[in-house]
Motif scaffolding. Structure first.
Motif, PDB file in Angstrom:
ATOM      1  N   LEU A 166      -3.759   1.726   9.838  1.00 53.65           N
ATOM      2  CA  LEU A 166      -4.375   1.041   8.688  1.00 53.65           C
ATOM      3  C   LEU A 166      -4.097  -0.463   8.749  1.00 53.65           C
ATOM      4  O   LEU A 166      -4.989  -1.292   8.511  1.00 53.65           O
ATOM      5  N   PHE A 204      -6.550   2.019  -4.241  1.00 53.98           N
ATOM      6  CA  PHE A 204      -6.651   1.870  -2.785  1.00 53.98           C
ATOM      7  C   PHE A 204      -7.847   0.987  -2.418  1.00 53.98           C
ATOM      8  O   PHE A 204      -7.743   0.104  -1.546  1.00 53.98           O
ATOM      9  N   ALA A 205      -8.982   1.194  -3.104  1.00 48.32           N
ATOM     10  CA  ALA A 205     -10.180   0.406  -2.781  1.00 48.32           C
ATOM     11  C   ALA A 205      -9.933  -1.080  -3.075  1.00 48.32           C
ATOM     12  O   ALA A 205     -10.384  -1.955  -2.315  1.00 48.32           O
ATOM     13  N   VAL A 239       0.872  -1.173   0.000  1.00 50.16           N
ATOM     14  CA  VAL A 239       0.000   0.000   0.000  1.00 50.16           C
ATOM     15  C   VAL A 239       0.909   1.223   0.000  1.00 50.16           C
ATOM     16  O   VAL A 239       2.008   1.192   0.563  1.00 50.16           O
ATOM     17  N   ALA A 278      -6.490   7.366   0.955  1.00 49.54           N
ATOM     18  CA  ALA A 278      -6.804   6.738  -0.339  1.00 49.54           C
ATOM     19  C   ALA A 278      -6.313   7.576  -1.522  1.00 49.54           C
ATOM     20  O   ALA A 278      -5.678   7.053  -2.443  1.00 49.54           O
ATOM     21  N   LYS A 319      -7.126  -2.574  -2.833  1.00 51.73           N
ATOM     22  CA  LYS A 319      -6.235  -3.073  -1.776  1.00 51.73           C
ATOM     23  C   LYS A 319      -7.022  -3.367  -0.507  1.00 51.73           C
ATOM     24  O   LYS A 319      -6.794  -4.376   0.154  1.00 51.73           O
ATOM     25  N   GLU A 320      -7.960  -2.474  -0.201  1.00 55.31           N
ATOM     26  CA  GLU A 320      -8.779  -2.673   1.000  1.00 55.31           C
ATOM     27  C   GLU A 320      -9.595  -3.962   0.851  1.00 55.31           C
ATOM     28  O   GLU A 320      -9.683  -4.772   1.778  1.00 55.31           O
ATOM     29  N   ARG A 321     -10.160  -4.158  -0.344  1.00 56.92           N
ATOM     30  CA  ARG A 321     -10.932  -5.392  -0.610  1.00 56.92           C
ATOM     31  C   ARG A 321     -10.023  -6.613  -0.538  1.00 56.92           C
ATOM     32  O   ARG A 321     -10.381  -7.652   0.027  1.00 56.92           O
ATOM     33  N   ASP A 326      -6.418  -1.875  11.219  1.00 55.66           N
ATOM     34  CA  ASP A 326      -7.796  -1.906  10.700  1.00 55.66           C
ATOM     35  C   ASP A 326      -7.977  -3.033   9.687  1.00 55.66           C
ATOM     36  O   ASP A 326      -9.033  -3.655   9.615  1.00 55.66           O
ATOM     37  N   TRP A 327      -6.980  -3.238   8.862  1.00 55.71           N
ATOM     38  CA  TRP A 327      -7.090  -4.242   7.798  1.00 55.71           C
ATOM     39  C   TRP A 327      -6.746  -5.652   8.287  1.00 55.71           C
ATOM     40  O   TRP A 327      -6.764  -6.599   7.505  1.00 55.71           O
TER      41      TRP A 327
END
Ligand SMILES: C[S@@+](CC[C@H](N)C(=O)[O-])C[C@H]1O[C@@H](n2cnc3c(N)ncnc32)[C@H](O)[C@@H]1O
Ligand code: SF4
Ligand code: SF4
Length: 380
Positions: free
Chosen positions: A168, A131-132, A114, A119, A134-136, A171-172
């Motif tokens: 982050l 970024f989205a 990341v 984002a 990566k979050e997924r 959170d992830w």
């Protein structure tokens, strides 16, 4: 010739194709074309040979390894050869179905990169909205119960976000976050003036890492910026000592960026066995051990601890791969690094140039530059 030690890790660069355009990317200026990549069968054979040679783990990387439609077959071959397999990915294209196929084939863990905790900033650095994705991807890995590590390459544009990056990672659901200060090879060297941080940034980030370590949370790995410390990295744990890289076209290298060294003539899996390459090739023996060293390394007490630093950095900065790495304070070339961090872009003021991105529309194999990022998945 003293017998070569056994390698334990294989970096498998499955492709140079990548949907992102990170200005810090250490991949070479000249990328391997997709049409020149090893075939599925050739990768299967590479994994089998690596296992027979004693390798115990492989990092499946690139470029973006998910661009290989046969990734699950390659993972399966690595697992069958007894290797622990880890995917190193930008996360773009990592769906639940794709991950299920990979875990069924034997994938054991994922390292997700990341670019920033914010984002918009992450997308700007990566040169594309990602970024989205990566979050997924992180959620998909966590749901599959696989160990997740976050990789962040640190530089002037994100060092002030280290606290937020560690948040982050929590959170992830990452178990580990690797905060790797940029190594200046490949495309990163082209962007060095834009990427070099200030000492004040580095000091603040280091203090943050220490404070967050005391507070617990994910494992924090801080990869020291060697331009600033006066101590060279023991690059790859020594040349031809512990690991090897197979580039997308089957070229075998002692480190991922060694192809840039002139006269090295790196061997290919298409011409030789991995065992011959590791034990007998001139490329793997060129800087193995300490016999090749000159002063000041030759007589230095640290020569078996840092191996004289990085050969590729010595070449990139001095034009001679056998010199002491200029990152070392004892190197006669140390001023090359000191001037950059004290009075150059890493100094206090100085204008910071924009990032230079690889040219949109350029296929792997053609390098170029553009001053602004693009959303196009131009190398997929
Ligand atoms: C070349 S990338 C390929 C895998 C994938 N595209 C990704 O970025 O995660 C492999 C790893 O090297 C890291 N990396 C790339 N350029 C780097 C540099 N100049 N210094 C340190 N690490 C770097 C990336 O963050 C990533 O974790
Ligand atoms: S995601 Fe970034 S670091 Fe990884 S290969 Fe692509 S451009 Fe390089
Ligand atoms: S002189 Fe060579 S061996 Fe000694 S610390 Fe510097 S790089 Fe390492």
């Amino acid at each position: 010739m003293t017998p070569a030690p056994r390698p334990w890790a294989l970096l498998a660069e499955l492709t140079h194709g990548c949907p992102l355009h990170c200005p810090y990317c250490s991949n070479p200026l000249e990328l391997t074309r997709r049409s020149a990549e090893l075939t599925t069968d050739e990768w299967r054979d590479a994994m089998r040979q690596a296992g027979a040679l004693g390798v115990v783990q492989t990092h499946l990387s690139g470029g973006e390894p998910l661009l290989r439609a046969d990734l699950a077959e390659i993972v399966g071959a690595a697992a069958a050869a007894g290797l622990y397999t880890q995917l190193v990915t930008s996360g773009v294209g990592l769906t639940a179905a794709r991950l299920a196929a990979l875990t069924d084939a034997g994938l054991r863990s994922v390292q997700l990169s990341v670019q920033h905790a914010d984002a918009a900033a992450s997308d700007r650095i990566g040169g594309r909205r990602s970024f989205a994705d990566k979050e997924r991807a992180a959620a998909v890995v966590r749901d599959a119960g696989l160990p997740l590590g976050l990789n962040v390459v640190l530089h002037r544009a994100n060092l002030d976000a280290v606290d937020a990056l560690i948040d982050l990672a929590e959170d992830w659901g990452a178990e580990r976050i690797e905060l790797a200060n940029t190594q200046f090879y490949g495309w990163a060297l082209e962007n060095r003036a834009a990427l070099l941080p200030t000492r004040a940034q580095l000091d603040r980030a280091r203090e943050t890492v220490e404070r967050r370590r005391r507070a617990g949370g994910p494992d924090l790995v801080w990869v020291v910026p060697d331009y600033f410390g006066g101590e060279p990295k023991p690059c790859m744990g020594g040349w031809g000592a512990r690991s090897l890289t197979v580039a997308p076209d089957g070229t075998v290298l002692p480190c991922p960026v060694a192809a840039a060294l002139p006269g090295l003539d790196p061997p290919s899996l298409r011409d030789h066995s991995l065992e011959w390459i590791w034990d007998r090739s001139a490329a793997f023996n060129a800087y193995r051990g300490t016999d090749w060293m000159r002063d000041p390394c030759r007589t230095c007490a640290r020569r078996t601890a840092d191996f004289g630093g990085c050969r590729c950095q010595a070449y990139a900065l001095t034009g001679d791969a056998a010199r002491t790495d200029p990152a070392c304070a004892l190197s006669p070339d140390h001023r090359l690094v000191r001037d950059l961090v004290d009075d150059g872009p890493g100094g206090a003021a100085g204008p910071v140039p924009d990032f230079v991105y690889r040219a949109p529309g350029a296929a792997p194999g053609r390098s170029g530059s553009a001053s602004s990022p693009s959303d196009a998945d131009h190398r997929a």
